[in-house]
Design a protein around this motif. Structure first.
Motif, PDB file in Angstrom:
ATOM      1  N   LEU A 155      28.275  -0.967 -26.937  1.00  0.00           N
ATOM      2  CA  LEU A 155      28.083   0.249 -26.102  1.00  0.00           C
ATOM      3  C   LEU A 155      29.388   1.006 -25.916  1.00  0.00           C
ATOM      4  N   PRO A 156      30.647   0.326 -25.682  1.00  0.00           N
ATOM      5  CA  PRO A 156      31.675   1.208 -25.239  1.00  0.00           C
ATOM      6  C   PRO A 156      31.956   1.823 -26.476  1.00  0.00           C
ATOM      7  N   SER A 157      32.158   1.440 -27.889  1.00  0.00           N
ATOM      8  CA  SER A 157      32.206   2.409 -28.901  1.00  0.00           C
ATOM      9  C   SER A 157      31.332   3.485 -29.067  1.00  0.00           C
ATOM     10  N   THR A 158      30.036   3.347 -28.692  1.00  0.00           N
ATOM     11  CA  THR A 158      28.991   4.146 -28.847  1.00  0.00           C
ATOM     12  C   THR A 158      29.096   5.343 -27.488  1.00  0.00           C
ATOM     13  N   LEU A 159      29.974   5.054 -26.480  1.00  0.00           N
ATOM     14  CA  LEU A 159      30.091   5.872 -25.571  1.00  0.00           C
ATOM     15  C   LEU A 159      31.216   6.833 -25.843  1.00  0.00           C
ATOM     16  N   THR A 160      32.345   6.188 -26.534  1.00  0.00           N
ATOM     17  CA  THR A 160      33.306   7.167 -27.026  1.00  0.00           C
ATOM     18  C   THR A 160      32.814   8.136 -27.951  1.00  0.00           C
ATOM     19  N   THR A 161      31.878   7.690 -28.822  1.00  0.00           N
ATOM     20  CA  THR A 161      31.214   8.750 -29.641  1.00  0.00           C
ATOM     21  C   THR A 161      30.489   9.882 -28.913  1.00  0.00           C
ATOM     22  N   LEU A 162      29.853   9.303 -28.048  1.00  0.00           N
ATOM     23  CA  LEU A 162      28.788  10.237 -27.292  1.00  0.00           C
ATOM     24  C   LEU A 162      29.635  11.379 -26.533  1.00  0.00           C
ATOM     25  N   ARG A 163      30.906  10.922 -26.041  1.00  0.00           N
ATOM     26  CA  ARG A 163      31.666  11.719 -25.123  1.00  0.00           C
ATOM     27  C   ARG A 163      32.278  12.970 -25.913  1.00  0.00           C
ATOM     28  N   ARG A 164      32.294  12.760 -27.263  1.00  0.00           N
ATOM     29  CA  ARG A 164      32.698  13.945 -28.202  1.00  0.00           C
ATOM     30  C   ARG A 164      31.515  14.769 -28.261  1.00  0.00           C
ATOM     31  N   SER A 165      30.328  14.163 -28.343  1.00  0.00           N
ATOM     32  CA  SER A 165      29.133  15.040 -28.581  1.00  0.00           C
ATOM     33  C   SER A 165      28.385  15.559 -27.310  1.00  0.00           C
ATOM     34  N   LEU A 166      28.884  14.709 -26.044  1.00  0.00           N
ATOM     35  CA  LEU A 166      28.268  15.301 -24.957  1.00  0.00           C
ATOM     36  C   LEU A 166      29.219  15.528 -23.885  1.00  0.00           C
ATOM     37  N   PRO A 167      30.222  16.344 -24.165  1.00  0.00           N
ATOM     38  CA  PRO A 167      31.309  16.509 -23.247  1.00  0.00           C
ATOM     39  C   PRO A 167      30.967  16.691 -21.570  1.00  0.00           C
ATOM     40  N   ASP A 168      29.769  17.238 -21.428  1.00  0.00           N
ATOM     41  CA  ASP A 168      29.500  17.526 -20.142  1.00  0.00           C
ATOM     42  C   ASP A 168      28.570  16.366 -19.367  1.00  0.00           C
TER      43      ASP A 168
END
Length: 305
Positions: free
Chosen positions: A117-130
């Motif tokens: 999950l941590p690495s997945t969230l890092t990826t998601l933060r780039r695509s879901l910045p809000d």
């Protein structure tokens, strides 16, 4: 403005192709993928063949177990998930005015999820910045109670049931495998039986009580044999004790996979077939929009594991 149209590549695949490939990878057959996509099975089969012809490589191997992604297929599924997430976020940014980030606190019922999950969230933060998504690991022992108390906003669950008023949706599934040392007498067997588990020590992590009950029901039915368990808090400890031949480790396949390459450990299944565990995402209604977007993003990236 700089002219860039002439430098934009012409893709061979379109969004529909990407969704078809992701659905087949998730479902394992064109028939099940058709149900997910609300299409006919022939339409999905034709779309897959057309995509393979345009790319010039096979994307799936046809096996008795169903359609299994080739190396090219796995690469496409992983990349396609990111492309669709970024495209969806671009559409939302264009259609909606800028807003401050929505804060979402997320907890997992099972510690194994913190492996990816941590690495997945890092990826998601780039695509879901809000979306400001943060882990609430301290609530892992009681995720549903924490949801009800508004101490977390979102929970990833395997076996716990949620009360009325908490929204939830299926997310994905993982497989529970049994790992033994390559020198263990059971390693030469094609599969394990419940009697094999009764005769050996089970080496597990600190699974929640409800998940332990789920395991016993799935493996032994109505029977409730008294098994020997060694519960260790760290995956590395579980692997090391198993490697020493001291029992059978019970692990999620995505946890076991990185430790199998050396050849001194063997992953096995029950003779009755794969032991799959479903994951759901549950959330408080107040964070509905943010949770729906997070659910879509997590579901799209699930194949990257």
């Amino acid at each position: 403005m700089e002219r860039i149209a002439h430098r934009v590549p012409e893709p061979r695949l379109d969004v529909r192709d990407l969704r078809v490939v992701i659905a087949i990878a998730e479902a394992g057959t064109t028939a099940k993928a058709a149900s997910l996509l609300h299409l006919t099975q022939p339409a999905v089969s034709r779309a897959l063949l057309a995509a393979e012809e345009r790319l010039g490589v096979p994307l799936f191997a046809r096996t008795p177990r169903g359609l299994v992604p080739t190396a090219a297929g796995e690469a496409l599924v992983s990349g396609a998930s990111r492309v669709l997430i970024e495209l969806g976020d671009l559409e939302r940014r264009v259609a909606l005015p800028a807003a401050p980030p929505s804060r979402v606190r997320i907890v997992c019922e099972c510690y194994t999820a913190y492996h990816w999950l941590p690495s997945t969230l890092t990826t998601l933060r780039r695509s879901l910045p809000d979306l400001d998504v943060s882990l609430a690991v301290e609530h892992t022992g009681a995720p549903v109670a924490s949801l009800e108390a508004s101490e977390v906003d979102v929970a990833l669950l395997t076996t716990s049931q949620v009360p009325h008023g908490i929204d939830q949706k299926p997310l994905f599934s993982d497989e529970i495998v049994f790992v033994v040392a390559a020198t263990h007498p059971l390693a030469a067997r094609r599969a394990l039986t419940p009697d094999d588990l009764r005769a050996n020590t089970m080496i597990t992590g600190l699974a929640p009580a409800e998940e332990r009950r789920w395991f016993m029901r799935r493996v032994f039915g109505r029977g409730r044999p008294k098994l020997r368990f060694d519960r260790l808090p760290l995956t590395e400890a579980i692997v090391d004790v198993t490697r020493a031949g001291l029992g059978i480790a019970v692990l999620s396949e995505w946890i076991a996979r990185p430790h199998l390459g050396r050849g001194d450990l063997v992953a096995m299944r029950l003779a009755s077939g794969p032991l799959r565990r479903g994951w759901r995402m549950a959330w408080r209604p107040e964070v509905g929009d943010a949770a729906e977007r997070l659910h879509a993003a997590l579901k799209a990236t699930s194949h990257a594991r």
